[in-house]
Structure formats: structure tokens, C-alpha cells
Design an enzyme around this catalytic site. Structure first.
Site, PDB file in Angstrom:
ATOM      1  N   SER A 175      63.319  25.934  34.125  1.00 27.23           N
ATOM      2  CA  SER A 175      61.883  26.209  34.096  1.00 27.23           C
ATOM      3  C   SER A 175      61.508  27.014  35.323  1.00 27.23           C
ATOM      4  O   SER A 175      62.119  26.858  36.385  1.00 27.23           O
ATOM      5  CB  SER A 175      61.086  24.900  34.073  1.00 27.23           C
ATOM      6  OG  SER A 175      59.705  25.157  34.277  1.00 27.23           O
ATOM      7  N   TYR A 188      59.246  16.426  37.497  1.00 24.95           N
ATOM      8  CA  TYR A 188      59.826  17.522  36.717  1.00 24.95           C
ATOM      9  C   TYR A 188      60.229  18.685  37.619  1.00 24.95           C
ATOM     10  O   TYR A 188      61.341  19.208  37.513  1.00 24.95           O
ATOM     11  CB  TYR A 188      58.809  17.983  35.680  1.00 24.95           C
ATOM     12  CG  TYR A 188      59.323  19.019  34.706  1.00 24.95           C
ATOM     13  CD1 TYR A 188      60.112  18.652  33.619  1.00 24.95           C
ATOM     14  CD2 TYR A 188      59.015  20.373  34.863  1.00 24.95           C
ATOM     15  CE1 TYR A 188      60.575  19.596  32.723  1.00 24.95           C
ATOM     16  CE2 TYR A 188      59.477  21.322  33.977  1.00 24.95           C
ATOM     17  CZ  TYR A 188      60.258  20.933  32.899  1.00 24.95           C
ATOM     18  OH  TYR A 188      60.717  21.870  32.017  1.00 24.95           O
TER      19      TYR A 188
END
Length: 316
Positions: A175, A188
Site C-alpha cells: 500500500s 495497518y
């Protein structure tokens, strides 16, 4: 000896410039795509979201076999049936990548029942979506175990055989938050930053290993259930009477999972080491590398990323 060292120091900038120009020119030339007809692809988190689209895309591009790993049998079964109907052999196995013993056990089962995995796609991930002080310890550990440590276990399980065959590919769906974190997703962002470091180190470590490569995909926000309810900063300037999305519609579009899957499979076929989606994320990383922290904080305030996780619901 000193003269030799001085010459090396003088030549170093020239060599760096040469390699940068050479790499840039090669990136502009169309590269040869490798054939997938003999590949056995294993995708973690393959039952839904990006994983499901990756499975469909690999099958569409001619992969010989597709294997799905995940924790929810219903999703895995539905995806496997859909792929099998398209004419590609597909298998699924229940496996929690956070469980080291389970990964090694299921890897052995896969080798015995399906064959050697030649493309490993580490896609499984979770997001807790809370601040550090609002997060319980177990949820924080779960994010690190699945998003980061799971890659250690799956790669250790399948990479040795790839090296032995001198044929294989390790893929990580990462990501852009690994390089440009946001508040409210500390679990995350941290796990993805660790995952990126893992892939960067692995990619360099495999430079001398013929036939085995790596691809790391760093997408912007993707429209999947996992980030359901997350408010994109491109919509958050309404209080100023400005629509950032209307001003820059092509710079920060939310990505479709099928597009991420298509670009990922293409990057694997082209042996591309790193893929940023969309291409404007390159500029974001470059800007962050030299902008002062005060300027970055002002950009976060203006764009609204401080509150983008306030409406986060996640996968229901």
C-alpha cells in the site's frame, strides 16, 4: 591506493547518472511479457477483494493452476467455482497466514495435492482502523501477524523450491500508506511499512538468483470492503468551497480492484520490481523525501487526512 580510491569517488556520480539514464530508457521501451501457461499461482486472501480479482486475472492471462488461501471457506469456494467455470484448474485451502505451523502444514499439502507453487502472491491483510490508544493489544498484534509476519512464513514455505527450480516469482500487494502513513490506521501503516522493507530486502537478495524475481505493488486507496467507509481526502475540501477531486480528477482517483489486479499481473509478466498505482504516487513519495515536516503537516490539515478514518467501518 589513495589515487585509485580518489578515481573511484570521482567516477561514482558518473556511474550513478549512467545507470539512472539507462534504467529510464529501458522503462520506456516495451518489455517482453512472460508466458503464464506453466505457472501455478497461490494467492493468500484469495476469496474476496483484490485477491479474488487477482485470481480471475491470472486465470484470464493463462495460468495453469490457481490456488486460493484464506480464512473464510464460503468466499474461497465461490471464487474457486467461478474460476473453474472459466476453464482454469482452481483449488482452495483454509489457511490463516498468521499461524506459522498452519502455513507450513498447508504448504506441504499444496505440494502433494497440486504441485510446486511458482508464483506466490502475498495479498492477505487486515486493518483495525483505530488510533493507538483506542486499539486493544490483540487487534494490533493481529495486524502485524497477518500483514507482515505472514509473508515471512509463506515465503519461507515456497521460496526454497523456486530457488531449486530456478523459476519463480514472489508478489506482495502492499500500500502507498507504507510510505505515506495516515492517522487512524497506525496498525495497518506500520505493518505495511515493515512489509515493504521485507520485500525491498528480498528483492535485493534475489538479484543473483536466476529465474526468481519479486514484484511489490503499492496502490492508493482501493474500493474494497476492507476500507469500507474510509473518507478519501480528495473529497474533504468542501468547507473551503473547493472540490479537490474536480480539480485533479486524474491525480487521485480511488482505484478499482480489477484495475489493481490487471496491472499487478502485467507487472509480474514484465518482471517489474515495484509498481505504484496510480503513477502520481511516485510524486507523492518524492515530495515527502525532501519537504519539511511542517509543510507535510499543513498538507495533511488542508486535505483532511487527519479525519479520513473517522467514518471507517471496515469489512462487515
Amino acid at each position: 591506493m589513495e589515487l585509485k580510491s580518489a578515481c573511484r569517488m570521482l567516477l561514482f556520480p558518473v556511474q550513478m547518472f549512467y545507470y539512472i539514464v539507462r534504467a529510464s530508457l529501458f522503462s520506456l521501451l516495451p518489455s517482453r511479457r512472460k508466458d503464464l501457461s506453466k505457472e501455478v499461482v497461490l494467492i493468500t486472501g484469495g476469496g474476496r477483494g483484490i485477491g479474488r480479482h487477482l485470481a480471475k486475472e491470472f486465470a484470464k492471462q493463462g495460468a495453469r493452476k490457481v490456488i486460493l488461501w484464506g480464512r473464510t471457506e464460503k468466499c474461497l469456494k465461490e471464487t474457486a467455482e467461478e474460476i473453474s467455470l472459466s476453464g482454469t484448474e482452481c483449488h482452495y485451502f483454509i489457511c490463516d497466514v498468521a499461524n506459522r505451523e498452519e502455513v507450513y502444514k498447508q504448504a506441504k499439502v499444496v505440494r502433494e495435492k497440486v504441485g510446486d507453487v511458482t508464483i506466490l502472491v502475498n495479498n492477505a491483510a487486515v486493518v483495525h482502523g483505530k488510533s493507538l490508544m483506542d486499539s486493544d493489544d490483540d487487534s494490533l498484534l493481529k495486524s502485524q501477524h497477518i500483514n507482515t509476519m505472514g509473508q515471512f512464513w509463506t515465503t519461507k514455505a515456497f521460496l526454497p523450491r523456486m530457488l531449486e527450480l530456478q523459476h519463480g516469482h514472489v508478489v506482495c500487494i502492499n500500500s502507498i500508506l507504507s510510505q505515506s502513513p495516515i492517522p487512524g490506521a497506525i496498525d495497518y501503516c506500520t505493518s505495511k511499512a515493515s512489509s515493504l522493507a521485507f520485500m525491498e530486502s528480498l528483492t535485493l537478495g534475489l538479484l543473483d538468483c536466476p529465474g526468481v524475481g519479486c514484484t511489490t505493488v503499492l496502490p492508493f486507496h482501493t474500493n474494497t470492503e476492507m476500507f469500507q467507509g474510509m473518507r478519501l481526502f480528495v473529497y474533504n475540501c468542501c468547507h473551503l468551497g473547493i472540490s479537490t477531486y474536480n480539480m485533479f480528477p486524474h491525480l487521485f482517483p480511488p482505484l478499482k480492484p480489477e484495475v489493481v489486479a490487471q496491472r499487478t499481473v502485467d507487472a509480474v509478466r514484465a518482471d517489474k520490481a515495484f509498481l505504484y498505482l496510480p503513477w502520481t504516487m511516485h510524486a507523492l513519495v518524492i515530495l515527502k523525501s525532501f519537504m519539511p515536516q511542517v509543510a507535510l503537516e499543513e498538507i495533511h490539515k488542508f486535505s483532511g487526512t487527519y479525519t479520513c478514518m473517522n467514518t471507517f467501518k471496515g469489512r462487515t
